[in-house]
Design a protein around this motif. Structure first.
Motif, PDB file in Angstrom:
ATOM      1  N   PHE A  21       0.822  -1.215   0.000  1.00  0.00           N
ATOM      2  CA  PHE A  21       0.000   0.000   0.000  1.00  0.00           C
ATOM      3  C   PHE A  21       0.852   1.258   0.000  1.00  0.00           C
ATOM      4  O   PHE A  21       0.453   2.287  -0.537  1.00  0.00           O
ATOM      5  CB  PHE A  21      -0.944   0.013   1.214  1.00  0.00           C
ATOM      6  CG  PHE A  21      -0.250   0.082   2.532  1.00  0.00           C
ATOM      7  CD1 PHE A  21       0.048   1.301   3.109  1.00  0.00           C
ATOM      8  CD2 PHE A  21       0.120  -1.070   3.198  1.00  0.00           C
ATOM      9  CE1 PHE A  21       0.710   1.371   4.322  1.00  0.00           C
ATOM     10  CE2 PHE A  21       0.788  -1.018   4.411  1.00  0.00           C
ATOM     11  CZ  PHE A  21       1.083   0.202   4.981  1.00  0.00           C
ATOM     12  N   ILE A 175      -0.403   6.705  -1.129  1.00  0.00           N
ATOM     13  CA  ILE A 175      -0.619   5.353  -0.643  1.00  0.00           C
ATOM     14  C   ILE A 175      -1.893   4.799  -1.261  1.00  0.00           C
ATOM     15  O   ILE A 175      -2.771   5.547  -1.676  1.00  0.00           O
ATOM     16  CB  ILE A 175      -0.702   5.276   0.904  1.00  0.00           C
ATOM     17  CG1 ILE A 175      -1.913   6.032   1.440  1.00  0.00           C
ATOM     18  CG2 ILE A 175       0.568   5.789   1.545  1.00  0.00           C
ATOM     19  CD1 ILE A 175      -2.107   5.836   2.945  1.00  0.00           C
ATOM     20  N   ALA A 180      -4.979   0.077   2.231  1.00  0.00           N
ATOM     21  CA  ALA A 180      -4.618   0.442   3.605  1.00  0.00           C
ATOM     22  C   ALA A 180      -5.796   0.257   4.549  1.00  0.00           C
ATOM     23  O   ALA A 180      -5.658  -0.308   5.640  1.00  0.00           O
ATOM     24  CB  ALA A 180      -4.134   1.892   3.647  1.00  0.00           C
ATOM     25  N   GLN A 184      -6.434  -2.349   8.050  1.00  0.00           N
ATOM     26  CA  GLN A 184      -6.508  -1.778   9.396  1.00  0.00           C
ATOM     27  C   GLN A 184      -7.477  -2.538  10.294  1.00  0.00           C
ATOM     28  O   GLN A 184      -8.606  -2.847   9.902  1.00  0.00           O
ATOM     29  CB  GLN A 184      -6.922  -0.305   9.301  1.00  0.00           C
ATOM     30  CG  GLN A 184      -5.836   0.580   8.711  1.00  0.00           C
ATOM     31  CD  GLN A 184      -6.320   1.966   8.351  1.00  0.00           C
ATOM     32  OE1 GLN A 184      -7.458   2.321   8.625  1.00  0.00           O
ATOM     33  NE2 GLN A 184      -5.464   2.745   7.711  1.00  0.00           N
ATOM     34  N   LEU A 269       0.754  -0.273   9.935  1.00  0.00           N
ATOM     35  CA  LEU A 269      -0.465   0.440   9.554  1.00  0.00           C
ATOM     36  C   LEU A 269      -1.716  -0.233  10.106  1.00  0.00           C
ATOM     37  O   LEU A 269      -2.729   0.429  10.327  1.00  0.00           O
ATOM     38  CB  LEU A 269      -0.554   0.508   8.024  1.00  0.00           C
ATOM     39  CG  LEU A 269      -1.831   1.139   7.478  1.00  0.00           C
ATOM     40  CD1 LEU A 269      -1.651   2.625   7.301  1.00  0.00           C
ATOM     41  CD2 LEU A 269      -2.257   0.500   6.171  1.00  0.00           C
ATOM     42  N   GLU A 293      -0.294   7.713   6.361  1.00  0.00           N
ATOM     43  CA  GLU A 293      -0.874   6.529   6.989  1.00  0.00           C
ATOM     44  C   GLU A 293      -1.821   6.922   8.113  1.00  0.00           C
ATOM     45  O   GLU A 293      -2.881   6.324   8.287  1.00  0.00           O
ATOM     46  CB  GLU A 293       0.237   5.606   7.486  1.00  0.00           C
ATOM     47  CG  GLU A 293       1.025   4.975   6.343  1.00  0.00           C
ATOM     48  CD  GLU A 293       2.218   4.161   6.818  1.00  0.00           C
ATOM     49  OE1 GLU A 293       2.256   3.813   8.018  1.00  0.00           O
ATOM     50  OE2 GLU A 293       3.095   3.852   6.001  1.00  0.00           O
ATOM     51  N   SER A 296      -5.007   8.001   6.614  1.00  0.00           N
ATOM     52  CA  SER A 296      -5.809   6.882   6.118  1.00  0.00           C
ATOM     53  C   SER A 296      -6.638   6.241   7.219  1.00  0.00           C
ATOM     54  O   SER A 296      -7.636   5.576   6.950  1.00  0.00           O
ATOM     55  CB  SER A 296      -4.909   5.829   5.463  1.00  0.00           C
ATOM     56  OG  SER A 296      -4.241   5.036   6.433  1.00  0.00           O
TER      57      SER A 296
END
Length: 381
Positions: A21, A175, A180, A184, A269, A293, A296
């Motif tokens: 990512f 990214i 991403a 998560q 991340l 990050e 995101s």
């Protein structure tokens, strides 16, 4: 069928991630249609061990040079790289960071590769006068240069050693936001996995524990407001040579149990949503991917007011503070901590919208494809 354009991407070290990512070298390969491009990824040092990922390129090459072989005249390394490129007859070579750029600048006097692209990831690589002198002598019409932010491009242009308005562009880091977010963990899952308090308000940071990342100033800023906000904690994900110094600082400031040094975490991340506020107190950055990050994860951001990050912070509606300024960092933290959970969430959503608008991975990929195609058409005229 026409021959595919043959592209080599050269890195100083093996650095492939399990998820790409934010692996921008891999994202360049994503940009190149497989029916028109043949791709090779090469690394001057290192190679994957069992179970570690390999590049998405058609082939990977590991030169496995030692540190000693990459210092001084680098005769063995230069000869090996020369023979390899001569054998493969690449149309394009993309060089990441100073050492690969410098080696290809010298070798392309004989290789005559049609297009070489040098990517500068930060500041300072051309500060030394002998590097500028050497670079100015070796840049030819075959070369294009990329700064990973407008500020890095301006740095290159200011060096006045062959980088020009015509051959140097900015392609801002990005990214893969969709990937991403899929990676998560939820807030509860991330906190449980990290062993963090499920009810605390958490300030988070991510980065190598080295002086330039400025974590000691973040800890000191937190110390100044810890007593006023007993429900707030600070957690830093990362490992490095500053670890022991930071541990001692936490003890000296009486913050044991309030500041958590979480060490290295694979795919860090995944844990970003554990936090309520994202801080990046670096003293210098080319363009800190950790800031993107944090965005995101829909988090409000605080970061150092250095040239590469300034437009990101302001665009995201975040708070910019002078680097190494503990008092300013403390005030910025308190500015966010005084907000309600709902208002803080709104600030996080503002940062996320900015990320979507300005750092979309598809734009990044298209810019690299356009650069390669347009530059090739120019140099092959």
């Amino acid at each position: 069928m026409a021959r595919r354009i043959k592209v080599l991407q050269l890195h100083p070290d093996y650095n492939i991630k399990a998820h790409d990512f934010a692996d921008l070298g891999e994202q360049v390969f994503h940009a190149l249609p497989v029916d028109r491009f043949e791709t090779v990824n090469a690394f001057l040092r290192g190679r994957p061990t069992a179970g570690q990922p390999e590049s998405r390129a058609d082939r990977s090459v590991y030169f496995e040079f030692s540190d000693a072989q990459l210092k001084g005249l680098r005769i063995k390394a230069m000869w090996a790289l020369y023979r390899y490129c001569l054998q493969e007859q690449f149309d394009v070579v993309i060089c990441n960071r100073f050492k690969p750029v410098n080696m290809l600048l010298m070798l392309n006097r004989w290789l005559k590769i049609p297009l070489c692209i040098g990517i500068a990831h930060g500041f300072g690589e051309y500060d030394r006068s002998y590097r500028r002198f050497q670079t100015a002598r070796l840049v030819t019409k075959s070369w294009r240069f990329v700064g990973v932010s407008p500020a890095v491009r301006e740095y290159l242009l200011g060096c006045q050693c062959g980088f020009t308005e015509a051959n140097t562009v900015a392609i801002t880091n990005a990214i893969d936001i969709e990937l991403a977010e899929r990676l998560q963990l939820t807030r509860a899952e991330a906190r449980a996995s990290l062993g963090l308090n499920s009810q605390a308000r958490l300030i988070g940071a991510l980065g190598r524990l080295v002086p330039v990342k400025g974590h000691i100033y973040l800890i000191r800023a937190f110390a100044q407001l810890a007593e006023s906000y007993p429900d707030v904690q600070l957690a830093i994900i990362g490992a490095g040579r500053e670890h022991d110094r930071l541990v001692e600082e936490v003890k000296t400031l009486g913050l044991v149990g309030r500041v958590h040094l979480l060490g290295f975490r694979e795919n860090a991340l995944r844990y970003v949503r554990a936090f309520d506020i994202w801080a990046m107190p670096s003293l210098a950055e080319g363009l800190g991917l950790a800031l993107l990050e944090g965005m995101s994860g829909h988090l409000p951001v605080i970061a150092s007011d250095v040239p590469a990050m300034r437009p990101l912070i302001h665009g995201a509606g975040g708070l910019a503070v002078p680097p190494a300024d503990v008092s300013a960092l403390r005030n910025a933290l308190e500015q966010y901590l005084m907000l309600s959970a709902e208002r803080l969430s709104e600030k996080g959503e503002q940062a996320y919208r900015y990320l979507q608008q300005e750092h979309d991975i598809e734009v990044f990929r298209q810019q690299y494809l356009d650069l390669i195609e347009s530059a090739l058409s120019e140099v092959l005229k």
